[in-house]
Design a protein around this motif. Sequence first.
Motif, PDB file in Angstrom:
ATOM      1  N   ALA A 265       0.827  -1.208   0.000  1.00 15.79           N
ATOM      2  CA  ALA A 265       0.000   0.000   0.000  1.00 15.79           C
ATOM      3  C   ALA A 265       0.862   1.258   0.000  1.00 15.79           C
ATOM      4  O   ALA A 265       0.551   2.240  -0.685  1.00 15.79           O
ATOM      5  CB  ALA A 265      -0.919  -0.013   1.217  1.00 15.79           C
ATOM      6  N   SER A 266       1.966   1.233   0.740  1.00 16.20           N
ATOM      7  CA  SER A 266       2.860   2.390   0.782  1.00 16.20           C
ATOM      8  C   SER A 266       3.483   2.662  -0.581  1.00 16.20           C
ATOM      9  O   SER A 266       3.589   3.813  -1.015  1.00 16.20           O
ATOM     10  CB  SER A 266       3.966   2.161   1.824  1.00 16.20           C
ATOM     11  N   ALA A 267       3.909   1.596  -1.244  1.00 12.22           N
ATOM     12  CA  ALA A 267       4.542   1.753  -2.554  1.00 12.22           C
ATOM     13  C   ALA A 267       3.544   2.199  -3.616  1.00 12.22           C
ATOM     14  O   ALA A 267       3.912   2.880  -4.577  1.00 12.22           O
ATOM     15  CB  ALA A 267       5.206   0.452  -2.964  1.00 12.22           C
TER      16      ALA A 267
ATOM     17  N   GLY B 254       9.262   2.169  11.371  1.00 16.31           N
ATOM     18  CA  GLY B 254       8.176   1.270  10.983  1.00 16.31           C
ATOM     19  C   GLY B 254       7.533   1.594   9.654  1.00 16.31           C
ATOM     20  O   GLY B 254       6.489   1.030   9.317  1.00 16.31           O
ATOM     21  N   LYS B 255       8.135   2.501   8.874  1.00 14.11           N
ATOM     22  CA  LYS B 255       7.575   2.886   7.579  1.00 14.11           C
ATOM     23  C   LYS B 255       8.570   2.616   6.460  1.00 14.11           C
ATOM     24  O   LYS B 255       9.778   2.774   6.635  1.00 14.11           O
ATOM     25  CB  LYS B 255       7.188   4.372   7.560  1.00 14.11           C
ATOM     26  N   LEU B 256       8.040   2.240   5.316  1.00 16.06           N
ATOM     27  CA  LEU B 256       8.854   2.073   4.119  1.00 16.06           C
ATOM     28  C   LEU B 256       9.292   3.449   3.637  1.00 16.06           C
ATOM     29  O   LEU B 256       8.459   4.333   3.408  1.00 16.06           O
ATOM     30  CB  LEU B 256       8.025   1.369   3.031  1.00 16.06           C
TER      31      LEU B 256
ATOM     32  N   PHE C 293       5.643   7.694   4.257  1.00 14.16           N
ATOM     33  CA  PHE C 293       6.843   8.184   4.945  1.00 14.16           C
ATOM     34  C   PHE C 293       7.039   9.674   4.675  1.00 14.16           C
ATOM     35  O   PHE C 293       7.403  10.440   5.578  1.00 14.16           O
ATOM     36  CB  PHE C 293       8.078   7.402   4.503  1.00 14.16           C
ATOM     37  N   ALA C 294       6.825  10.109   3.426  1.00 14.82           N
ATOM     38  CA  ALA C 294       6.934  11.536   3.105  1.00 14.82           C
ATOM     39  C   ALA C 294       5.969  12.341   3.967  1.00 14.82           C
ATOM     40  O   ALA C 294       6.292  13.443   4.449  1.00 14.82           O
ATOM     41  CB  ALA C 294       6.651  11.761   1.621  1.00 14.82           C
TER      42      ALA C 294
END
Length: 646
Positions: A389-391, A619-621, A633-634
């Motif tokens: 989901a992050s990517a 804990g974040k990509l 993360f941004a």
Amino acid sequence: MPASFRPDIEGLRALAVAGVIAFHFGLTGLPGGFAGVDIFFVISGYLITRHLLAEIAETGRLDLWRFYARRARRLLPASLFVILATLVAGAFILAPEEQSLYSKGAMYASAYMINLWLIRWSFDYFAADATSNPFIHFWSLSVEEQFYLAWPALLVLAAWLRPGKRGAILVIGIAGLISFAVCAWLTTMAQPWAFYFSPLRAWEFAAGGLATMVPQKFWQDRPLLAAPLAWLGLAFIGGAYLSFNEDAPFPGFMALMPVAGTVLLLLAGAAGVRNGPSAVLALPPLQWVGKLSYSLYLWHWPVIVFAATLVPELSLLQRLGCMALTLALSLFTYHVIENPIRRNGWLMANAARALVPAVLLTGTGVAAAYANARLVVHDLDPQQRSIAASAARPSTAREAGCVLSYETVTPKPCMFGTRTAGRTIALFGDSHADHWSTPLIEAAEKNDTKVVTWLKSSCRASRMTVWVSKLKRDYTECDQWRERSIRQIIAARPSLVVISEIAQSSLRKMSVGMQMPESRDADARAGLRATLTAFSRAGLKVAFIRDVPFNDDHVDTCVARALWRGQTPSLCDQKRAEAANDAGAAIERDIVRAVPGASYIDLTNQFCDQNTCHAFINGKLAYRDRHHLATPFAESLEPVVEKALF
């Protein structure tokens, strides 16, 4: 062997597959070995055209069912076996999201349509790295299958319009010329279409087809002409293998060299003279490799992809081991699956006996790949789901459609925040400016400020012409867009212009194998100075945000694989000295600070400590790929961005 068997053609197949494997395995200095695929295309055009025209001449018609039955017996069983075996191997090597993505590739490969899927893939700015796709090599087989569907109809049309060779030459020639003209044009405009779209590769098959039109007696009466032609043809192919590289604008005019070389060798071989190159191509080792060429082609790519996944920096000995494994798998496939089924008497008895199983095999491959794509992400581990989901989550500006595509030259300013806000910030640059849009817009909303973006994919704010690998040419659209955007930003009179762009050192790492002259660094420095000066002279303040560290691997994939194997994400960390290029940043900082009204914002310590740049932070990509921030993360960097800019 049948009387029509040509040992020189079998040797040509060996030459073609050897070039492709040498290129992919990095075993020899053949940067243009990928042109071996073009040799295969010409050979297919030659053999299929010769066979079909002979049948039309003898019977006055074409038995298309029998033709397709032969193709099905020849191609389908081995390809389906490799597809299924690759899916099984991927379950142990690839992370779940990767398996799901590449299973879709297997689905299209099973239906011989993966070339169409790859066109869309090529234009996706954030698509996964193609070199990690174990099914990408099926694109050429898809092109061939689509050729087999269309070519017989073209030859029947030629026979109907004007029976005999003249009609065939006219129709094949016109089709080939149109195909080549559009291919050459699109190679400079939209290269993936020229590369993958089968109608735009038809001219290569047509070249082989036209080679069949020269009477064999013509060459038999001129044996002294055959040898020089063959040597010239071999020189063309050798020249392509040695001088081409994957960053060149291919196919287009460049593909004429291997295509012409193959045609010359086919014509020379038709003379029946067994000396010179024709004799070399008939040597037993080349005959043996030629027989295995189809199985070798099927197996070599998944072997090297999975090997490089497990051991990123393969040694020469390990690459030779991959070659040995490819050979062993190919021998098994040829002797147990490919040849027995192709020669099976029961299947050869009539077309239906081959075509019905062929349809079932195709359906099996599609169904298995589709099922695998769904099952591997069913009940996915929460960490894997979070990484995916992050990517996948776009930045605020990209989600709003405010990052322009390659071909667009007209700026599209996008406003975020209220029109009545007391201040305006302009965000200007490429995708490395875009990935700051999320924290910048959030910080601006807290500070009675609106953000207006001028963003374009792969288009740096610095005034310099860049070369883009997706286009295989200079990015002239960027130059036009940049100048128009600078004028619009100056006219808008924002309180601050925020600039960020991919670092020159990162571009060098992305261009491994391509000769980038040292003068490009000087051009980049001059271009940055020119852009900053334009805003400074207009009385605008500028904040330049240093680029993020660059990673050797796709970080989302690397972290997902590490967790899938029970390892720690820290395996994906990078040494700061390699990822951040502090020395280059110091030069960049001096350039920015020398321009009145310009400031340099360095947030590298949010990613790196003194020695290491991290892939997984709090804990974040950290990154969605090798060099773009993952949006969640941004988003977490909003307080840092607010402190730096407000």
